[in-house]
Design a protein around this motif. Structure first.
Motif, PDB file in Angstrom:
ATOM      1  N   ASP A 137       0.923  -1.116   0.208  1.00 36.70           N
ATOM      2  CA  ASP A 137       0.111  -0.132  -0.005  1.00 36.70           C
ATOM      3  C   ASP A 137       0.875   1.315   0.149  1.00 36.70           C
ATOM      4  N   ARG A 138       2.018   1.223   0.630  1.00 35.60           N
ATOM      5  CA  ARG A 138       2.788   2.315   0.813  1.00 35.60           C
ATOM      6  C   ARG A 138       4.314   1.848   0.591  1.00 35.60           C
ATOM      7  N   VAL A 139       5.210   2.936   0.324  1.00 35.06           N
ATOM      8  CA  VAL A 139       6.733   2.661   0.434  1.00 35.06           C
ATOM      9  C   VAL A 139       7.041   3.144   1.886  1.00 35.06           C
ATOM     10  N   PRO A 140       8.111   2.414   2.650  1.00 32.61           N
ATOM     11  CA  PRO A 140       8.236   2.935   3.869  1.00 32.61           C
ATOM     12  C   PRO A 140       8.887   4.084   4.003  1.00 32.61           C
ATOM     13  N   ARG A 141       8.747   4.949   5.305  1.00 29.17           N
ATOM     14  CA  ARG A 141       9.175   6.140   5.354  1.00 29.17           C
ATOM     15  C   ARG A 141      10.692   6.360   5.292  1.00 29.17           C
ATOM     16  N   GLY A 194      12.504   8.647 -17.601  1.00 29.56           N
ATOM     17  CA  GLY A 194      11.312   9.135 -17.686  1.00 29.56           C
ATOM     18  C   GLY A 194      10.286   8.292 -16.696  1.00 29.56           C
ATOM     19  N   ARG A 195      11.013   7.536 -15.732  1.00 25.09           N
ATOM     20  CA  ARG A 195      10.081   6.583 -14.953  1.00 25.09           C
ATOM     21  C   ARG A 195      10.548   6.766 -13.360  1.00 25.09           C
ATOM     22  N   PRO A 196       9.686   6.947 -12.619  1.00 22.54           N
ATOM     23  CA  PRO A 196      10.124   6.954 -11.014  1.00 22.54           C
ATOM     24  C   PRO A 196      10.336   5.453 -10.507  1.00 22.54           C
ATOM     25  N   TYR A 197      11.348   5.572  -9.664  1.00 17.57           N
ATOM     26  CA  TYR A 197      11.644   4.432  -8.840  1.00 17.57           C
ATOM     27  C   TYR A 197      12.062   4.980  -7.471  1.00 17.57           C
ATOM     28  N   ASP A 203      16.173   0.988   1.739  1.00 19.53           N
ATOM     29  CA  ASP A 203      16.666   0.118   2.306  1.00 19.53           C
ATOM     30  C   ASP A 203      17.197  -1.099   1.271  1.00 19.53           C
ATOM     31  N   GLY A 204      17.449  -0.606   0.126  1.00 17.55           N
ATOM     32  CA  GLY A 204      18.085  -1.691  -0.807  1.00 17.55           C
ATOM     33  C   GLY A 204      16.886  -2.435  -1.559  1.00 17.55           C
ATOM     34  N   ILE A 205      15.689  -1.858  -1.303  1.00 18.41           N
ATOM     35  CA  ILE A 205      14.467  -2.289  -2.123  1.00 18.41           C
ATOM     36  C   ILE A 205      13.928  -1.545  -3.297  1.00 18.41           C
ATOM     37  N   TRP A 206      13.482  -1.772  -4.421  1.00 20.08           N
ATOM     38  CA  TRP A 206      12.934  -0.750  -5.292  1.00 20.08           C
ATOM     39  C   TRP A 206      11.469  -1.212  -5.311  1.00 20.08           C
ATOM     40  N   TYR A 207      10.913  -0.010  -5.750  1.00 24.62           N
ATOM     41  CA  TYR A 207       9.587   0.112  -5.981  1.00 24.62           C
ATOM     42  C   TYR A 207       9.083   0.896  -7.274  1.00 24.62           C
ATOM     43  N   ARG A 208       7.858   0.517  -7.741  1.00 25.81           N
ATOM     44  CA  ARG A 208       7.375   1.195  -9.010  1.00 25.81           C
ATOM     45  C   ARG A 208       5.884   1.602  -8.526  1.00 25.81           C
ATOM     46  N   PRO A 209       5.464   2.864  -8.990  1.00 21.28           N
ATOM     47  CA  PRO A 209       3.944   3.000  -8.796  1.00 21.28           C
ATOM     48  C   PRO A 209       3.069   2.071  -9.635  1.00 21.28           C
ATOM     49  N   LEU A 210       2.160   1.548  -8.986  1.00 26.42           N
ATOM     50  CA  LEU A 210       1.025   0.674  -9.698  1.00 26.42           C
ATOM     51  C   LEU A 210      -0.420   1.268  -9.242  1.00 26.42           C
ATOM     52  N   SER A 236      -2.493   3.228  -7.168  1.00 21.96           N
ATOM     53  CA  SER A 236      -2.395   4.080  -5.947  1.00 21.96           C
ATOM     54  C   SER A 236      -1.471   3.278  -4.935  1.00 21.96           C
ATOM     55  N   ARG A 237      -1.112   2.488  -5.548  1.00 18.55           N
ATOM     56  CA  ARG A 237      -0.134   0.971  -4.586  1.00 18.55           C
ATOM     57  C   ARG A 237       1.349   1.214  -5.252  1.00 18.55           C
ATOM     58  N   PHE A 238       2.313   0.050  -4.681  1.00 13.18           N
ATOM     59  CA  PHE A 238       3.523   0.072  -5.320  1.00 13.18           C
ATOM     60  C   PHE A 238       3.874  -1.437  -5.320  1.00 13.18           C
ATOM     61  N   MET A 239       4.623  -1.710  -6.369  1.00 14.97           N
ATOM     62  CA  MET A 239       5.240  -3.142  -6.796  1.00 14.97           C
ATOM     63  C   MET A 239       6.648  -3.146  -6.620  1.00 14.97           C
ATOM     64  N   VAL A 240       6.979  -4.234  -5.886  1.00 16.26           N
ATOM     65  CA  VAL A 240       8.376  -4.419  -5.667  1.00 16.26           C
ATOM     66  C   VAL A 240       9.108  -4.947  -7.124  1.00 16.26           C
ATOM     67  N   VAL A 241      10.113  -4.274  -7.657  1.00 12.17           N
ATOM     68  CA  VAL A 241      10.584  -4.449  -8.840  1.00 12.17           C
ATOM     69  C   VAL A 241      12.135  -4.824  -8.753  1.00 12.17           C
ATOM     70  N   ALA A 242      12.696  -5.072  -9.718  1.00  9.01           N
ATOM     71  CA  ALA A 242      14.285  -4.919  -9.976  1.00  9.01           C
ATOM     72  C   ALA A 242      14.447  -3.762 -10.427  1.00  9.01           C
ATOM     73  N   PRO A 243      15.706  -3.095 -10.293  1.00  5.50           N
ATOM     74  CA  PRO A 243      15.886  -2.000 -10.678  1.00  5.50           C
ATOM     75  C   PRO A 243      16.617  -1.831 -12.068  1.00  5.50           C
ATOM     76  N   PRO A 244      16.307  -0.868 -13.014  1.00  5.59           N
ATOM     77  CA  PRO A 244      16.946  -0.943 -13.997  1.00  5.59           C
ATOM     78  C   PRO A 244      18.456  -0.896 -14.081  1.00  5.59           C
ATOM     79  N   VAL A 245      19.090  -1.586 -14.912  1.00  4.76           N
ATOM     80  CA  VAL A 245      20.507  -1.530 -15.285  1.00  4.76           C
ATOM     81  C   VAL A 245      20.815  -0.047 -15.406  1.00  4.76           C
ATOM     82  N   GLY A 246      21.731   0.289 -15.014  1.00  6.81           N
ATOM     83  CA  GLY A 246      22.215   1.879 -15.441  1.00  6.81           C
ATOM     84  C   GLY A 246      21.821   2.955 -14.454  1.00  6.81           C
TER      85      GLY A 246
END
Length: 211
Positions: free
Chosen positions: A50-54, A63-66, A70-77, A79-89
């Motif tokens: 539901d939310r990304v930790p404080r 052009g995309r927000p990540y 604490d080492g974990i990456w999220y993308r907006p989905l 009104s919520r957020f999905m845990v994803v792999a960060p893009p190379v680069g």
């Protein structure tokens, strides 16, 4: 001849106790009489929260927000957020706490979970895993099937499972996120069994059914 892979633990905290002292509601990762820590690490890729930790930071890449915490990456989905792999680069200014330094083929890399970083002048760039990199397991499982008995949220489950992983790994010396569990071959079976037993005890103490 392949260069050996060398590990250097960074920022690892040692927890006291033994397998004979099973975890209670006040350990590990809990403050007796106080609120729970607001840590949220190693949830499974694809998990939706539901939310990304404080305290998280937002990095825009192509052009995309990540969202990074604490080492974990999220993308907006929505009104919520999905845990994803960060893009190379993508580049971050600092490494997450607990990152591991590996020298592979004479080149230094930093690994957190399954993500590899390479140091550059402007920070640490996400890179593809080196060809000789060890296979990294997901510490959230390792052949344990965990079911919430108290309607714990997905975020709570991810938090509990990682904290129990940290505790079990510190107690037994076995870490499934490292190649071979981080132990010698003659110790692997026994240490892995101890690790799974410790994980089970910890999770059951937190209100889960483990099979």
């Amino acid at each position: 001849m392949k260069q050996p892979i060398r590990y250097v633990a960074m920022g690892t905290a040692l927890l006291l106790g033994s397998l004979l002292a099973l975890p209670t509601q006040s350990a590990p990762g809990r403050d007796p009489g106080g609120p729970r820590h607001d840590s949220f690490r190693y949830p499974s890729r694809g998990a939706v929260v539901d939310r990304v930790p404080r305290g998280h930071r937002v990095f825009n890449y192509r052009g995309r927000p990540y969202h990074f915490h604490d080492g974990i990456w999220y993308r907006p989905l929505g009104s919520r957020f999905m845990v994803v792999a960060p893009p190379v680069g993508l580049v971050v200014p600092v490494l997450p706490k607990g990152a591991v330094l590996l020298t592979i083929g004479g080149v230094p890399y930093y690994r957190y979970g399954t993500v590899y970083y390479a140091h550059e002048r402007d920070g640490y760039r996400v890179v593809e895993p080196p060809a000789e990199a060890p296979v990294v397991a997901d510490p959230a499982s390792d052949e344990l099937f965990v079911y919430p008995r108290q309607s714990q949220s997905a975020e709570q489950q991810a938090n509990d499972r990682f904290e129990c992983h940290e505790w079990a790994s510190d107690q037994t010396g076995y870490d499934p996120t490292r190649n071979g569990g981080g132990v010698s071959g003659d110790q692997r079976a026994e240490r892995r069994s101890d690790y799974l037993r410790a994980m089970t005890a910890c999770l059951e103490a937190r209100g889960y059914s483990v099979r």
